[in-house]
Design a protein around this motif. Structure first.
Motif, short mmCIF file in Angstrom:
data_model
loop_
_atom_site.label_atom_id
_atom_site.label_comp_id
_atom_site.label_asym_id
_atom_site.label_seq_id
_atom_site.Cartn_x
_atom_site.Cartn_y
_atom_site.Cartn_z
N LEU A 139 45.94 59.82 42.67
CA LEU A 139 44.97 59.39 43.84
C LEU A 139 45.39 57.40 44.12
O LEU A 139 45.48 57.32 44.77
CB LEU A 139 44.29 60.40 44.26
N LEU A 140 44.83 57.78 42.89
CA LEU A 140 44.29 55.75 43.36
C LEU A 140 44.81 55.57 42.39
O LEU A 140 45.40 53.88 43.17
CB LEU A 140 42.90 55.72 41.85
N MET A 141 46.04 55.43 41.57
CA MET A 141 47.11 55.21 41.37
C MET A 141 48.05 55.14 42.40
O MET A 141 48.70 53.49 42.53
CB MET A 141 48.47 55.43 39.77
N ARG A 142 48.78 55.68 42.63
CA ARG A 142 49.43 55.27 44.28
C ARG A 142 48.79 54.72 45.64
O ARG A 142 49.56 54.17 46.36
CB ARG A 142 48.98 57.44 44.54
N ARG A 143 47.43 54.87 45.77
CA ARG A 143 46.80 54.15 46.42
C ARG A 143 47.17 52.99 46.59
O ARG A 143 47.67 51.40 47.17
CB ARG A 143 45.40 54.29 47.33
N ALA B 255 49.32 51.48 44.45
CA ALA B 255 50.69 50.60 44.38
C ALA B 255 51.09 50.24 45.90
O ALA B 255 51.47 50.02 46.15
CB ALA B 255 51.76 51.70 43.93
N GLU B 256 50.41 51.75 46.72
CA GLU B 256 51.55 51.28 48.35
C GLU B 256 50.40 50.86 49.20
O GLU B 256 50.61 49.95 49.62
CB GLU B 256 51.12 53.08 48.74
N ILE B 257 48.93 51.05 48.55
CA ILE B 257 47.65 49.88 49.81
C ILE B 257 48.02 48.78 49.39
O ILE B 257 47.66 47.99 50.21
CB ILE B 257 46.99 51.09 50.53
N LYS B 258 47.59 48.71 48.00
CA LYS B 258 46.27 47.31 48.26
C LYS B 258 48.13 46.39 47.22
O LYS B 258 47.84 45.76 47.62
CB LYS B 258 45.37 47.08 46.59
N ALA B 259 48.15 46.94 46.31
CA ALA B 259 49.81 46.18 45.63
C ALA B 259 50.81 45.68 46.85
O ALA B 259 51.79 45.04 46.33
CB ALA B 259 50.13 46.59 44.90
N LYS B 260 50.44 47.12 47.24
CA LYS B 260 52.68 46.96 48.25
C LYS B 260 53.50 46.61 47.40
O LYS B 260 54.49 46.07 47.27
CB LYS B 260 52.43 46.08 49.34
N LEU B 261 53.52 47.71 46.38
CA LEU B 261 54.42 47.68 45.58
C LEU B 261 55.46 48.68 45.59
O LEU B 261 56.94 48.71 45.60
CB LEU B 261 53.85 48.61 43.96
N ILE B 262 55.17 50.11 46.48
CA ILE B 262 56.04 51.10 46.89
C ILE B 262 55.91 51.31 48.40
O ILE B 262 54.73 50.42 49.30
CB ILE B 262 56.28 52.19 45.98
N PRO B 263 56.73 51.58 49.90
CA PRO B 263 56.02 51.65 50.99
C PRO B 263 54.95 53.13 50.81
O PRO B 263 55.30 53.83 50.22
CB PRO B 263 57.40 51.70 51.81
N TYR B 264 54.02 52.84 52.12
CA TYR B 264 53.18 53.91 51.71
C TYR B 264 54.03 55.66 52.63
O TYR B 264 54.78 54.99 53.87
CB TYR B 264 52.09 53.43 53.47
N ASN B 265 53.62 56.37 52.46
CA ASN B 265 54.02 57.97 52.31
C ASN B 265 53.01 58.50 52.89
O ASN B 265 51.82 58.69 52.31
CB ASN B 265 55.09 57.83 51.77
N LYS B 266 52.37 58.79 54.57
CA LYS B 266 51.29 59.33 54.72
C LYS B 266 51.27 60.43 54.53
O LYS B 266 50.23 61.47 54.57
CB LYS B 266 51.68 59.45 56.33
N LYS B 267 52.57 61.04 54.63
CA LYS B 267 52.71 63.07 54.57
C LYS B 267 52.54 62.49 52.15
O LYS B 267 51.18 64.31 52.15
CB LYS B 267 53.82 63.30 53.49
N GLN C 73 49.65 61.36 50.86
CA GLN C 73 49.32 60.21 50.52
C GLN C 73 48.01 61.55 50.99
O GLN C 73 46.67 62.06 50.03
CB GLN C 73 48.27 59.67 51.22
N ARG C 74 48.61 62.46 51.72
CA ARG C 74 47.58 63.69 52.77
C ARG C 74 47.88 64.89 51.56
O ARG C 74 46.82 64.67 51.42
CB ARG C 74 48.45 63.58 53.93
N SER C 75 48.44 64.92 51.02
CA SER C 75 48.94 66.08 50.20
C SER C 75 47.82 65.75 48.51
O SER C 75 47.75 66.08 48.39
CB SER C 75 50.32 66.25 49.50
#
Length: 192
Positions: free
Chosen positions: A129-133, A135-147, A149-151
């Motif tokens: 979860l931390l790694m994905r967050r 990559a998505e939110i802090k570094a913006k290396l990939i687009p944010y995916n709400k589904k 993240q919720r999962s």
């Protein structure tokens, strides 16, 4: 600082392969006694059932982590030092999986074994979860995916919940331990 991601992926794949190899070493039958009977053989084989079930469960969890890791890094164009450290934390958490797997296989009805398994699974879910967050939110290396993240949040919370639940009933955490991997096998449209 931009870093190539291929070494991180290769290192991760190698560590995950070693973790699975270490886990399989625990699938050893007890020695047959001298002058063993057919019943002794069956007892030894039946004694392997909890070990095989614990191994299967952990193997599936590791496979899901590896698949999600692969899917994440397939989208990432490059890495950076913070993402590498997040990945190292995930690999550390994954390297702990053989310990609770073995303990749970030996003592499947012991609340402490169930709690330890739940804690290590929580640690893995939290690390991912931390790694994905990051990559998505802090570094913006990939687009944010709400589904996704919720999962990830739900899985992490359920694994955390499994720890105190083991004191209430050892069977409730097993519903979580089996349910989370099953969730990942459901068709994508049901995750919405």
């Amino acid at each position: 600082m931009k870093l190539a991601k291929n070494r991180l992926e290769s290192f991760s794949d190698g560590v995950i392969a070693i973790i699975i190899t270490i886990m399989v070493f625990d699938l050893k039958p007890h020695e047959l006694p001298a002058g063993f009977s057919n019943r002794d053989v069956w007892n030894i084989l039946l004694g392997l059932v909890p070990k095989i079930l614990a191994y299967m469960l952990s193997f599936v969890v590791i496979a899901i982590l590896w698949l999600n890791h692969h899917a994440l890094f397939d989208k990432v164009q490059h890495s950076n030092s913070k993402l590498i450290w997040h990945n190292v934390f995930l690999l550390f958490a994954m390297s702990l999986i053989p310990l609770p797997t073995s303990f749970l296989a030996q003592h499947p009805t012991l609340p402490q074994a169930v709690m330890l398994y739940g804690f290590v699974m929580f640690l893995n879910a939290f690390a991912f979860l931390l790694m994905r967050r990051y990559a998505e939110i802090k570094a913006k290396l990939i687009p944010y995916n709400k589904k996704i993240q919720r999962s990830n949040w739900i899985g992490t919370a359920l694994y955390l919940l499994s720890i105190p639940l083991a004191l209430v009933s050892i069977y409730l955490p097993f519903i979580i331990f089996v349910g989370i991997p099953l969730w990942y096998f459901l068709p994508e449209k049901l995750h919405q």
